[in-house]
Design a protein around this motif. Structure first.
Motif, PDB file in Angstrom:
ATOM      1  N   LEU A   1      -6.812 -11.750  -5.520  1.00 56.58           N
ATOM      2  CA  LEU A   1      -6.439 -11.649  -4.113  1.00 56.58           C
ATOM      3  C   LEU A   1      -5.796 -12.936  -3.602  1.00 56.58           C
ATOM      4  O   LEU A   1      -4.958 -12.895  -2.686  1.00 56.58           O
ATOM      5  N   GLY A   2      -6.173 -14.064  -4.176  1.00 51.32           N
ATOM      6  CA  GLY A   2      -5.534 -15.314  -3.777  1.00 51.32           C
ATOM      7  C   GLY A   2      -4.037 -15.281  -4.005  1.00 51.32           C
ATOM      8  O   GLY A   2      -3.257 -15.818  -3.214  1.00 51.32           O
ATOM      9  N   LYS A   3      -3.626 -14.617  -5.090  1.00 47.97           N
ATOM     10  CA  LYS A   3      -2.199 -14.476  -5.383  1.00 47.97           C
ATOM     11  C   LYS A   3      -1.568 -13.382  -4.519  1.00 47.97           C
ATOM     12  O   LYS A   3      -0.491 -13.553  -3.957  1.00 47.97           O
ATOM     13  N   VAL A   4      -2.264 -12.269  -4.413  1.00 46.36           N
ATOM     14  CA  VAL A   4      -1.704 -11.107  -3.719  1.00 46.36           C
ATOM     15  C   VAL A   4      -1.511 -11.374  -2.233  1.00 46.36           C
ATOM     16  O   VAL A   4      -0.482 -11.005  -1.657  1.00 46.36           O
ATOM     17  N   ASP A   5      -2.486 -11.993  -1.608  1.00 48.99           N
ATOM     18  CA  ASP A   5      -2.378 -12.233  -0.166  1.00 48.99           C
ATOM     19  C   ASP A   5      -1.184 -13.102   0.176  1.00 48.99           C
ATOM     20  O   ASP A   5      -0.533 -12.901   1.207  1.00 48.99           O
ATOM     21  N   ARG A   6      -0.870 -14.046  -0.692  1.00 49.51           N
ATOM     22  CA  ARG A   6       0.313 -14.882  -0.436  1.00 49.51           C
ATOM     23  C   ARG A   6       1.591 -14.057  -0.494  1.00 49.51           C
ATOM     24  O   ARG A   6       2.534 -14.290   0.264  1.00 49.51           O
ATOM     25  N   VAL A   7       1.616 -13.088  -1.405  1.00 49.72           N
ATOM     26  CA  VAL A   7       2.801 -12.237  -1.543  1.00 49.72           C
ATOM     27  C   VAL A   7       2.957 -11.321  -0.331  1.00 49.72           C
ATOM     28  O   VAL A   7       4.026 -11.240   0.272  1.00 49.72           O
ATOM     29  N   ILE A   8       1.891 -10.621   0.044  1.00 48.84           N
ATOM     30  CA  ILE A   8       2.017  -9.654   1.128  1.00 48.84           C
ATOM     31  C   ILE A   8       2.189 -10.338   2.487  1.00 48.84           C
ATOM     32  O   ILE A   8       2.826  -9.791   3.382  1.00 48.84           O
ATOM     33  N   GLN A   9       1.657 -11.548   2.634  1.00 47.13           N
ATOM     34  CA  GLN A   9       1.837 -12.265   3.888  1.00 47.13           C
ATOM     35  C   GLN A   9       3.285 -12.694   4.091  1.00 47.13           C
ATOM     36  O   GLN A   9       3.723 -12.905   5.220  1.00 47.13           O
ATOM     37  N   SER A  10       4.014 -12.801   2.998  1.00 42.85           N
ATOM     38  CA  SER A  10       5.437 -13.146   3.103  1.00 42.85           C
ATOM     39  C   SER A  10       6.312 -11.897   3.096  1.00 42.85           C
ATOM     40  O   SER A  10       7.535 -12.001   3.033  1.00 42.85           O
TER      41      SER A  10
ATOM     42  N   GLY B   1      14.069   1.499  -0.584  1.00 41.34           N
ATOM     43  CA  GLY B   1      15.042   0.593  -0.005  1.00 41.34           C
ATOM     44  C   GLY B   1      14.658   0.066   1.359  1.00 41.34           C
ATOM     45  O   GLY B   1      15.388  -0.734   1.940  1.00 41.34           O
ATOM     46  N   ALA B   2      13.506   0.495   1.892  1.00 45.24           N
ATOM     47  CA  ALA B   2      13.112   0.009   3.208  1.00 45.24           C
ATOM     48  C   ALA B   2      12.737  -1.457   3.123  1.00 45.24           C
ATOM     49  O   ALA B   2      12.060  -1.875   2.191  1.00 45.24           O
ATOM     50  N   PRO B   3      13.172  -2.281   4.066  1.00 42.37           N
ATOM     51  CA  PRO B   3      12.824  -3.701   4.026  1.00 42.37           C
ATOM     52  C   PRO B   3      11.345  -3.888   4.253  1.00 42.37           C
ATOM     53  O   PRO B   3      10.707  -3.129   4.990  1.00 42.37           O
ATOM     54  N   ALA B   4      10.784  -4.896   3.596  1.00 44.02           N
ATOM     55  CA  ALA B   4       9.371  -5.180   3.795  1.00 44.02           C
ATOM     56  C   ALA B   4       9.147  -5.668   5.215  1.00 44.02           C
ATOM     57  O   ALA B   4       9.981  -6.352   5.793  1.00 44.02           O
TER      58      ALA B   4
ATOM     59  N   PHE C   1       8.776  -4.681  -6.893  1.00 43.44           N
ATOM     60  CA  PHE C   1       7.370  -5.037  -6.726  1.00 43.44           C
ATOM     61  C   PHE C   1       7.009  -6.209  -7.635  1.00 43.44           C
ATOM     62  O   PHE C   1       7.547  -6.338  -8.733  1.00 43.44           O
ATOM     63  N   GLU C   2       6.089  -7.029  -7.174  1.00 42.81           N
ATOM     64  CA  GLU C   2       5.486  -8.036  -8.049  1.00 42.81           C
ATOM     65  C   GLU C   2       4.267  -7.409  -8.711  1.00 42.81           C
ATOM     66  O   GLU C   2       3.595  -6.538  -8.130  1.00 42.81           O
TER      67      GLU C   2
ATOM     68  N   GLY D   1       3.437  -7.062   3.864  1.00 42.59           N
ATOM     69  CA  GLY D   1       4.015  -6.348   2.744  1.00 42.59           C
ATOM     70  C   GLY D   1       3.106  -5.219   2.314  1.00 42.59           C
ATOM     71  O   GLY D   1       2.068  -4.964   2.915  1.00 42.59           O
ATOM     72  N   MET D   2       3.495  -4.523   1.258  1.00 39.53           N
ATOM     73  CA  MET D   2       2.741  -3.352   0.839  1.00 39.53           C
ATOM     74  C   MET D   2       2.149  -3.511  -0.551  1.00 39.53           C
ATOM     75  O   MET D   2       2.644  -4.290  -1.377  1.00 39.53           O
ATOM     76  N   ILE D   3       1.064  -2.793  -0.781  1.00 45.09           N
ATOM     77  CA  ILE D   3       0.370  -2.817  -2.066  1.00 45.09           C
ATOM     78  C   ILE D   3       0.165  -1.391  -2.547  1.00 45.09           C
ATOM     79  O   ILE D   3      -0.201  -0.509  -1.774  1.00 45.09           O
ATOM     80  N   ILE D   4       0.405  -1.171  -3.826  1.00 46.02           N
ATOM     81  CA  ILE D   4       0.047   0.082  -4.481  1.00 46.02           C
ATOM     82  C   ILE D   4      -0.959  -0.245  -5.572  1.00 46.02           C
ATOM     83  O   ILE D   4      -0.745  -1.137  -6.395  1.00 46.02           O
ATOM     84  N   GLY D   5      -2.082   0.449  -5.565  1.00 44.43           N
ATOM     85  CA  GLY D   5      -3.096   0.288  -6.597  1.00 44.43           C
ATOM     86  C   GLY D   5      -3.096   1.502  -7.513  1.00 44.43           C
ATOM     87  O   GLY D   5      -3.163   2.634  -7.036  1.00 44.43           O
TER      88      GLY D   5
END
Length: 231
Positions: free
Chosen positions: A141-150, A25-28, A68-69, A42-46
């Motif tokens: 990464l082109g997709k992921v970076d846009r997500v985590i940057q927001s 529940g922590a805000p990004a 998560f996306e 934002g955060m990433i889990i691999g």
């Protein structure tokens, strides 16, 4: 209660940092204009693990329960194979079963190999070896970076190669291995070799509900602070 099946020993500093970042529940975090990869974003889990270990279920739960996306690095491969099967003449229902369903490891007569083998060779022998080792990774990464940057959250359910690990580490990702009793590599293909040691391990030895509870525990600050388990 802490989950005894999760993780490795973390230092007090690591536990404190993870507790803040991965609390349920922590805000990004909002991105900083001058932030480097993995900082203030934002955060990433691999996820790592052999086929059938439960990675897809973990990713599904992270998407449905925790927002998560889930852009899959192998999505272009699945679409390429689906188009080939469509051109051969298979109906859409059968294509779905072959590409990512119950026929995934069944022989495709016209190809002489299974769907899994087709995707592995498209990904490695063609994409990585013929086009470039970073080909699929760059697209992803082109997709992921846009997500985590927001400030969004991303889970990659199939981390298979060292360059993927390196890029995830640079972005401050948490690497989680999903293990299931009796599950191991299904072939000697390079994509079947786990590429790194994970930060945390999820033991999938019970029910789906048990696995989901373990995932929730990973995202719980209380669990991270109280779990000094080694592997």
């Amino acid at each position: 209660m802490s989950n005894p099946n999760i993780g490795r020993h973390l230092s007090a500093e690591q536990k404190a940092a993870l507790s803040e970042r991965f609390a349920v529940g922590a805000p990004a975090r909002a991105p900083r204009a001058d932030a480097r990869h993995g900082e203030g974003r934002g955060m990433i889990i691999g996820l790592m693990g052999y086929a059938g270990a439960g990675k897809s279920e973990v990713a599904r739960h992270l998407r449905e329960r925790h927002g998560f996306e889930t852009p899959h690095i192998g999505r272009p491969l699945k679409r390429m194979l689906a188009e080939l099967l469509r051109d051969i003449g298979y109906d859409e229902a059968t294509i779905i079963r072959f590409v990512d369903g119950d026929l995934k490891r069944s022989l495709i007569p016209e190809l002489g190999i299974t769907s899994t083998e087709a995707q592995q060779t498209l990904g490695t022998e063609w994409g990585r070896n013929c086009v470039g080792a970073d080909f699929w990774l760059s697209l992803w990464l082109g997709k992921v970076d846009r997500v985590i940057q927001s400030g969004g959250r991303v889970v990659q359910e199939s981390v298979r190669f060292a360059n993927e690990v390196d890029s995830l580490r640079q972005r401050g990702a948490l690497l989680v291995e999903v293990q299931r009793p009796g599950v191991g590599p299904i072939s000697g293909h390079p994509s079947e070799v786990l590429p790194a040691r994970a930060d945390l391990v999820l033991q999938n030895g019970g029910t789906i509900a048990d696995l989901r509870s373990a995932v929730d525990a990973v995202l719980s600050s209380k669990s991270l602070c109280e779990t000094p388990v080694t592997h």
